[in-house]
Design an enzyme around this catalytic site. Structure first.
Site, PDB file in Angstrom:
ATOM      1  N   MET B   7       0.834  -1.210   0.000  1.00  0.00           N
ATOM      2  CA  MET B   7       0.000   0.000   0.000  1.00  0.00           C
ATOM      3  C   MET B   7       0.863   1.252   0.000  1.00  0.00           C
ATOM      4  O   MET B   7       1.059   1.892   1.028  1.00  0.00           O
ATOM      5  CB  MET B   7      -0.963  -0.009   1.182  1.00  0.00           C
ATOM      6  N   HIS B   8       1.374   1.593  -1.168  1.00  0.00           N
ATOM      7  CA  HIS B   8       2.127   2.840  -1.305  1.00  0.00           C
ATOM      8  C   HIS B   8       1.127   3.978  -1.504  1.00  0.00           C
ATOM      9  O   HIS B   8      -0.088   3.788  -1.361  1.00  0.00           O
ATOM     10  CB  HIS B   8       3.169   2.731  -2.419  1.00  0.00           C
ATOM     11  N   ALA B   9       1.608   5.156  -1.848  1.00  0.00           N
ATOM     12  CA  ALA B   9       0.752   6.340  -1.819  1.00  0.00           C
ATOM     13  C   ALA B   9      -0.500   6.224  -2.702  1.00  0.00           C
ATOM     14  O   ALA B   9      -1.599   6.562  -2.268  1.00  0.00           O
ATOM     15  CB  ALA B   9       1.557   7.580  -2.192  1.00  0.00           C
TER      16      ALA B   9
END
Lengths: 330, 80
Positions: B7-9
């Site tokens: 879950m990156h940006a």
């Protein structure tokens, strides 16, 4: 007192292992591991530490199980006065109890039989160069910090004139924007959005941000900003005591808001009651100025000035001059 | 968490946008972190990598739809 559900989630059980002590960089425990092959992933469950004095002399009835033990000059020289077999038996008695770790202070020599008895009981033995008093002074606060009950609160924490204001309220109400306004006026951000709150003793809550987050915050419409690089060091603070909760909510015509400041509301976090001020929001409200006023009001309260009560006393005297005359003579 | 980068940006932004459309309050829990599902900083702080598991709970009138929609978004790997 109006009811309000507790802020924050359930307490997260904090824990620390013996290995954490060895690798702790934030404190100078000056530890040297003397036992080889003893597992270090033992949990320390209490911040209490004790020296085994009487237990070594054979009185183990009141022995505090679960505590790390500190052997200072008294213990080590006492063991030296016993005949070796007796000393080993006494040590075996102590090491048979629940002891997560043993520390020998002052860089004292530790006899081989001491180490092998500890190793047989799977108790790691460390030596520190510090003397016993200094070692206690460093270890105790470190353990209390590491084992403090902790929870996460959805809110923003700022230091306003030295008072820790924790802003709470639903998503999108403007907590971050409020704190940004405060930072722009010279106050300091501690944590935005996710605040880790831990309890010190029975009545103090400390708040800080998550390591990964640093001093980033989201401003709706702009995105993620870094307050530390934008405003510099004066705009941030690593940790701050939580002193007042400022609960932001949308203006609700059906709700009664506090008008005099005589009634006090509180919110409970980790069993500690924190005074709460509820601020209804409507367009044009200058939240930063109101927040400064809340902080200054608390500063006045700390110095013993309770403005609403003082005002009310004056008013009562004006309404009942006879009563106040009598009071003056009493 | 099926997607490779976790879950990156961008996935976090997708998540909070979807969450923000529901009136229910939404809580996302990973290990000891509990965060508001409508807050981007909160969801970013979960640092959920590939293979990690999240617990999503909602409280309110559209709670069931909210949990179902958010779980679908995560399971679909944010269409990455």
């Amino acid at each position: 007192m109006p009811h309000r559900p507790d802020a924050g989630g359930p307490p997260v059980s904090s824990s620390i292992t013996v290995r954490d002590l060895l690798t702790a960089r934030e404190v100078a425990l000056e530890l040297e591991l003397l036992t080889a092959g003893v597992p270090l992933d033992v949990h320390i469950g209490t911040p209490d530490v004790s020296s085994p004095g009487l237990a070594l002399a054979g009185y183990t009835e009141r022995f505090p199980d679960g505590r790390a033990l500190v052997f200072g000059e008294t213990e080590m020289s006492y063991l030296g006065t016993l005949d070796p077999q007796e000393a080993q038996a006494r040590l075996a008695g102590v090491f048979a109890r629940d002891v997560p770790a043993v520390f020998v202070t002052r860089g004292l020599d530790v006899p081989g039989h001491f180490l092998s008895a500890a190793a047989r009981a799977s108790i790691p033995v460390f030596r520190t160069g510090l003397d016993t008093g200094d070692f206690y002074r460093v270890l105790k606060p470190y353990l209390e910090d590491a084992l403090a009950p902790t929870t996460t609160v959805h809110g923003s924490l700022a230091d306003v004139y030295g008072i820790g204001l924790l802003f709470t309220g639903p998503s999108g109400i403007g907590k971050s924007e409020c704190v940004l306004g405060l930072v722009a006026r010279g106050h300091r951000l501690v944590a935005d959005d996710v605040v880790l709150v831990s309890r010190r003793g029975n009545d103090v809550l400390m708040g800080k941000g998550h390591e990964l987050q640093g001093f980033h915050m989201e401003i709706r419409g702009v995105g993620i900003i870094d307050v530390a690089s934008m405003f510099g060091t004066r705009a941030t603070r690593q940790r701050k005591r939580v002193e007042i909760i400022v609960d932001l909510e949308t203006w609700d015509d059906s709700r009664e808001y506090e008008r005099t400041g005589l009634e006090r509301e509180v919110t409970e976090i980790l069993g500690v009651e924190i005074p709460r001020v509820t601020i209804p929001l409507n367009p044009g409200k200058n939240l930063a100025a109101i927040s400064e006023v809340i902080a200054m009001n608390q500063l006045l309260a700390y110095s013993g000035v309770d403005v609403p009560t003082r005002f009310d006393d004056g008013l009562r005297k004006a309404l009942n001059p006879r009563d106040s005359l009598i009071e003056d003579y009493e | 968490m099926p997607n490779r980068l976790g879950m990156h940006a961008r996935p976090c932004a997708e998540f909070v946008k979807l969450a923000g459309g529901f009136s229910s309050s939404i809580l996302v829990v990973r290990n000891e972190m509990r965060v508001n599902g409508k807050s981007i900083m909160g969801v970013l702080m979960l640092a959920a990598e590939k293979g990690s598991s999240l617990t999503i709970t909602a409280d309110g009138s559209d709670a069931e739809e909210a949990v179902a929609a958010l779980a679908n978004l995560v399971r679909a790997g944010f269409d990455e």
